[in-house]
Design a protein around this motif. Structure first.
Motif: not given
Ligand code: ATP
Ligand code: MG
Lengths: 308, 256
Positions: A17-39
């Motif tokens: 899950a963290a790898c996935g969030l890293n693509v959003i936050v780390g690669y694309a620079g988009q702060i997503s604070l709702g990752h658990a929703a998709f989990f």
């Protein structure tokens, strides 16, 4: 041994899950604070498909991934159009809404959640704990490989450009919404994968497993390990997964500890443990230099690694 | 002079109560270098932003090759062949200089095709092409350095290299000479002339009058968002209103 497998499996699932969030936050620079929703969407999709529709894990997995990515696309599209600082708030909102839908819809088992989720069966045999851990590890390796490929592909470069400067990227012919959406869908897909594995690991799920605090803890893993690095999220998941096991008495304060950790990291080590200008990487580098003073390749995974 | 590549028809850009650009019209012809001049705050950069799609004009029309383009997003304009640089440089700081160029170069090749966009661009062909562009602007020796670490002179060239990588028909240069040493200025002047020789039209904003007047075929002067004068550099330099706009308020010393 079972204790080890139980803790390790959860860490591996959270690392995906963290790898996935890293693509959003780390690669694309988009702060997503709702990752658990998709989990949670991945977990619920697979739980429903296996308990109510009678599918096997292997049949439910691709369907759950598709459902999560589709919802990621539909929820991401309007969210990614808003100004950057609103995205954090929008995604928090998504998290609370999704959690509420799980709690208040009888179809999803309501407050009781969904139980009786079957174990994964491979070649006629149900997987034991260690075998399931091995399966999760396989999926983790696949996820890391996917992240690496994305970071080296054009789609990844477009995301990095948008992360560095959205206006400039746009003036260079890149559609920022498209780039951000590609990262968002890929990232939510990995959350869906993690969720599916989680459902068959816990075998009983309820909405509380996917609340906002879970989003924060996944975010802490990414920030701690190093946003935008390949192995940072894995390291972060290991640290945050192991700490509560060692410091059992502190478990009630874990949200507080995560928050302090997040703030400290952002203040003193914004690149994370594996990022640029990291104390750990710096230390390792100087150690390596001591051992063999030849030129050492740049350990950074993305950007500027010269193998063009 | 041949047909107009870009026509700007009475555009205004309004920010709240401020008319940053007020009913401005001009055209650029094929292979022309047009200077866009004016004191600080005259609305030059805002004009660039309107043409390149960053802010759509509040009023008026922008035509590229006869087709109306206002309303197109910046990435749409880039794909139509409008390349630009930024007055306050905007490098992709964490990326190498070469990657900065590949961001612009790779678009036509990789975008719009899921499979292709997920395959690696780290192949010889595109890297060499980026190298050729970097060689042209004199940055080949720092191609694999992280762009954020470069001095301003080099960043101005990164900006030009990225814009060139779009194979533009129209190049918008926003103060590409500012902060450069005199040897660098001469090199960039040479570069801009060679770009024009390749058939590209250039619209340039420049405060250094010697450079602007030397390079431009024609100039347009803005003041307070309005077009004050237009014509050959020599005509405009002796225009009384233009002299007053610059000297009357004495914003910058480098007039004449
Ligand atoms: N995004 C914006 N929002 C509000 N006002 C703006 C914006 N951009 C520019 N302005 C204002 O519009 C006017 C014109 O600015 P502009 O940047 O176009 O001037 P310029 O001719 O490029 O000046 P300079 O030579 O200093 O670069 C200024 O008064 C500026 O403050
Ligand atoms: Mg300006």
């Amino acid at each position: 041994m079972d204790y080890f497998a139980t803790v390790a499996t959860l860490i591996v699932i959270q690392a995906i899950a963290a790898c996935g969030l890293n693509v959003i936050v780390g690669y694309a620079g988009q702060i997503s604070l709702g990752h658990a929703a998709f989990f949670g969407i991945g977990a619920y999709a697979s739980a429903m498909l296996t308990t109510k529709a009678g599918l096997t894990f292997w049949q439910a997995l691709p369907a759950a991934l598709l459902i999560t990515m589709l919802l990621g696309f539909l929820l991401g599209l309007p969210s990614l159009r808003v100004r950057e600082d609103f995205l954090a708030i929008t995604t928090i909102g998504i998290n609370f809404i999704v959690e509420a839908v799980f709690i208040y819809t009888p179809f999803f088992g309501g407050a009781l959640g969904i139980g009786g989720i079957p174990r994964v069966v491979v070649m006629g045999g149900r997987l034991g704990n260690n075998q399931f851990l091995a399966l999760c590890l396989v999926f983790l390796v696949l996820s890391l490989a996917l992240c690496r490929q994305f970071a080296r592909a054009w789609a990844g470069l477009a995301c990095f450009a948008v992360r560095e400067d959205e206006t400039a990227a746009s003036s260079m012919g890149i559609s920022p919404v498209r780039a951000k959406l590609s990262a968002f869908v890929l990232g939510t897909g990995m959350a869906g994968l993690a969720g599916t594995l989680y459902a068959h690991y816990a075998r009983f799920i309820s909405a509380g497993d996917f609340g906002f605090p879970v989003s924060i803890s996944i975010m802490s893993m990414v920030v701690l390990g190093g946003m935008g690095t390949l192995f940072g999220p894995l390291l972060g998941a290991m640290i945050i997964g192991i700490l509560p096991e060692i410091f059992r008495p502190l478990i009630d304060y874990r949200m507080f500890i995560y928050s302090v950790l997040l703030l400290l990291m952002i203040r003193f080590q914004p690149g994370g443990l594996l990022g640029d200008s990291s104390l750990v990487v710096g230390l390792l580098k100087s150690l390596k230099k001591l051992v063999k003073p030849k030129n050492i390749a740049n350990p950074r995974e993305i950007g500027g690694d010269g193998d063009v | 002079m041949s047909r107009a590549l870009l026509e700007v028809h009475g555009i205004s850009v309004v920010f709240g109560g401020l008319r940053a650009v007020d009913d401005v019209s001009f055209e650029i012809h094929d292979r022309e270098i047009l200077g866009l001049l004016g004191p600080n705050g005259a609305g030059k950069t805002t004009c660039f932003n309107a043409i390149s799609g960053v802010y759509p004009p509040t009023l008026g029309d922008i035509l590229l090759d006869g087709a109306r383009t206002n309303g197109a997003p910046p990435h749409g304009m880039a794909r139509l062949g409008v390349g630009r640089t930024f007055q306050i440089v905007r490098p992709f700081s964490g990326l190498s200089v070469r990657e900065n160029v590949i961001v612009a170069l790779g678009g036509p090749r990789y975008r719009g095709n899921l499979l292709r966009s997920l395959t690696s661009w780290r192949k010889k062909g595109i890297a060499d092409e980026a190298g050729a562009i970097l060689d042209r602007v004199g940055l080949l020796d720092v191609a694999d350095r992280t762009s954020g670490q470069l001095p301003i002179g080099s960043l101005r060239r990164v900006e030009i290299a990225r814009a060139l990588a779009l194979s533009p028909r129209l190049l918008l240069l926003d103060e590409s000479f500012s902060g450069l040493r005199s040897t660098e200025i001469a090199q960039i002047e040479e570069l801009i002339r060679s770009i024009r020789e390749d058939g590209v039209s250039v619209l340039l904003i420049e405060h250094n009058m010697k450079v602007a007047m030397g390079l431009s075929d024609r100039v347009v002067v803005l003041d307070h968002g309005r077009k004050l004068a237009e014509g050959k550099p020599s005509e405009v330099a002796s225009n009384q209103a233009v002299i007053e706009a610059y000297l009357g308020r004495g914003e910058r010393g480098n007039v004449a």
